[in-house]
Design an enzyme around this catalytic site. Sequence first.
Site, short mmCIF file in Angstrom:
data_model
loop_
_atom_site.label_atom_id
_atom_site.label_comp_id
_atom_site.label_asym_id
_atom_site.label_seq_id
_atom_site.Cartn_x
_atom_site.Cartn_y
_atom_site.Cartn_z
N HIS A 1 0.93 -1.33 -0.12
CA HIS A 1 0.08 0.06 0.08
C HIS A 1 0.84 1.31 -0.09
CE1 HIS A 1 -3.61 2.28 1.55
NE2 HIS A 1 -2.57 3.18 1.71
N GLU A 2 1.91 1.39 1.00
CA GLU A 2 2.82 2.49 0.99
C GLU A 2 3.72 2.74 -0.12
OE1 GLU A 2 2.16 4.65 3.22
OE2 GLU A 2 0.82 3.23 4.29
ZN ZN Z 1 -2.70 5.09 2.10
#
Ligand code: ZN
Length: 193
Positions: free
Chosen positions: A132-133
């Site tokens: 996600h990051e």
């Molecule tokens: Zn995020």
Amino acid sequence: MEIITHPHPTLKYKSKPVVRINAELKVIVNEMFDLMYEAKGVGLAANQVNLPLRLFVSNPSGVKGEGEEFVFINPVISKGTGNEVADEGCLSLPGVYGPVNRSRAIHVEAFNLDGQVISVDMDDFMARVVQHETDHLDGVMFTDRMVEHSLQAIQDEIEEFEIEYRAKLADGLIPDEQAVHEELAEWEAKFCK
Ligand code: ZN
């Protein structure tokens, strides 16, 4: 420093590799951890604080003083295996959640804040956080990875952020896209060249 929300242009920006780890960068990273804990998140990418740098911070416990703090600078993900769908949220779309398909296990290489190489295998929750990051660093939001019918279910919530953003822009309360990109270029000159 503050957390920016969708549809701020920096969230769509492909961040540049960091070539300089210095005292100023360490201050930035500390501030990012503070903001992440305040917002009750488990990860925060530089894009989300309006910085065009390929780095993110994370603590899977989400609580200061608990768990383990990670700083990933210039992360590269490889060897994704397995697939798993789970709900995700994002500090740049507070209150909005939706299912995202991710690799269940990954290998990550990055630098830490001491400039040392990190080379680790991760799975499950931490693998999801890192994916996600790292997406943020490429200008990709979790909603960009959702399938159409799931996205439709949260479309109204996303649009509320867009309406608010456009209203602020129209009132001159926030800088326009050109001003944002000029600011990003200054940060790149500092840390990426
Ligand atoms: Zn995020």
